[in-house]
Design an enzyme around this catalytic site. Structure first.
Site, PDB file in Angstrom:
ATOM      1  CG  HIS A 134      -1.955  -1.040   1.257  1.00 31.45           C
ATOM      2  ND1 HIS A 134      -2.802  -1.297   0.202  1.00 31.45           N
ATOM      3  CD2 HIS A 134      -2.274  -1.935   2.225  1.00 31.45           C
ATOM      4  CE1 HIS A 134      -3.605  -2.305   0.531  1.00 31.45           C
ATOM      5  NE2 HIS A 134      -3.295  -2.717   1.743  1.00 31.45           N
ATOM      6  N   GLY A 142      -2.044   1.925   5.059  1.00 27.87           N
ATOM      7  CA  GLY A 142      -2.327   0.523   5.354  1.00 27.87           C
ATOM      8  C   GLY A 142      -1.190  -0.245   5.993  1.00 27.87           C
ATOM      9  CG  HIS A 171      -6.581  -5.318   2.780  1.00 27.04           C
ATOM     10  ND1 HIS A 171      -6.237  -6.310   3.680  1.00 27.04           N
ATOM     11  CD2 HIS A 171      -7.494  -4.537   3.412  1.00 27.04           C
ATOM     12  CE1 HIS A 171      -6.915  -6.140   4.798  1.00 27.04           C
ATOM     13  NE2 HIS A 171      -7.686  -5.074   4.669  1.00 27.04           N
ATOM     14  CG  ASP A 258      -5.173  -9.840   4.816  1.00 29.01           C
ATOM     15  OD1 ASP A 258      -5.015 -10.522   3.788  1.00 29.01           O
ATOM     16  OD2 ASP A 258      -4.990  -8.616   4.855  1.00 29.01           O
TER      17      ASP A 258
END
Length: 282
Positions: A134, A142, A171, A258
């Site tokens: 990020h 992030g 993400h 994640d």
């Protein structure tokens, strides 16, 4: 048997994110300890390699000098009002002592892995302290302060390697996509929870690159609750044939975990089995 290198050193253990931050920089040392205890480090084919710490010229291949100056100030505890405009001092990117040194070492670990590949000294390299996808040229976001994966891809491409950057973090890899959005040399492929329900709100299927890079950016946004069978089918039908068609020399894999069920920051429902099956195919 493939020759593998685990990139780590005490330089990556000196600094830690604040306790209230979900990301733990201590995970890398714990991972090394675990694989060592389980006997997965075979000195004949696998080794632990310390990272080379990159200097400013290397970091400035992607990050702006002004941003690196401000980040160093923040790391040393010197206040500057520019913090706020660069994403520093937020809940996602808190200020902590040594943040600059830690981020540079994490970048160095990925660059060291790339160099081992380029030199033919390893077939696979693993940096558990990396994946900061990020961080932009002049901002933090992030939990990411410097973008090690962008720098690693740039190093490989600069040495005439065709690179696929495959990101399976929950993400979207917004900063990496932006870095190579006009490049046909580096294909970015991201499987992530849809930006409709998760930060950073990007990575939709119509984001496919521009100019010479048109078609070399691939996004697979997934709905809340996606489970193993659906995720693996999506992987088999979209990224896998595209990667084979692109025929890369190197695959840079951002293996964010994640997307696992019950992760507190995302809403996918995978088990370890999905990642194991994907890794075998990669």
């Amino acid at each position: 048997m493939k020759r593998a290198a685990f990139i780590h050193s005490e330089a990556l253990e000196k600094f830690r994110y604040p306790d209230e931050t979900p990301l733990s920089s201590e995970r890398a040392a714990k991972t090394l300890q675990l694989v060592s205890d389980l006997g997965f480090i075979n000195p004949d084919t696998q080794r632990v390699v310390p990272p080379e710490i990159p200097g400013r010229p290397e970091l400035e291949r992607f990050h702006t000098p002004d941003y690196l100056d401000i980040l160093k100030k923040a790391s040393d505890g010197i206040f500057d009002e520019a913090f706020l405009s660069m994403g520093l001092g937020t809940a996602d990117c808190p200020l902590f002592a040594g943040m600059y040194e830690y981020s540079a070492a994490a970048c160095g670990a990925t660059l060291t892995g790339a160099e081992l590949i380029l030199a033919g000294d390893a077939d696979v390299t693993f940096n558990p302290s990396g994946g900061y996808h990020h961080a932009g040229p002049d901002y933090a976001a992030g939990f990411c302060y410097m973008d090690d994966v962008v720098l690693g891809c740039m190093r490989l491409a600069a040495n005439s390697r065709r690179v696929v950057y495959l990101d399976v973090d929950a993400h979207h890899c917004d900063a990496v996509q932006n870095a190579f959005y006009e490049s046909p040399e580096i294909m970015t492929v991201s499987m992530h929870e849809s930006g409709k329900t998760l930060y950073p709100g990007t990575g939709f299927e119509n984001e496919t690159g521009v100019g010479r890079g048109k078609g070399f950016c691939v996004n697979i946004p997934l709905p809340v609750g996606t489970y193993d069978e659906v995720w693996l089918r999506a992987f088999r039908e979209v990224p896998l044939p595209l990667i084979r068609a692109f025929d890369p020399d190197v695959i840079v894999l951002q293996l964010g975990m994640d997307a696992l069920a019950l992760d507190p920051l995302a809403h996918l429902n995978l088990t370890n089995n999905a990642f194991a099956d994907m890794l075998a195919k990669v």
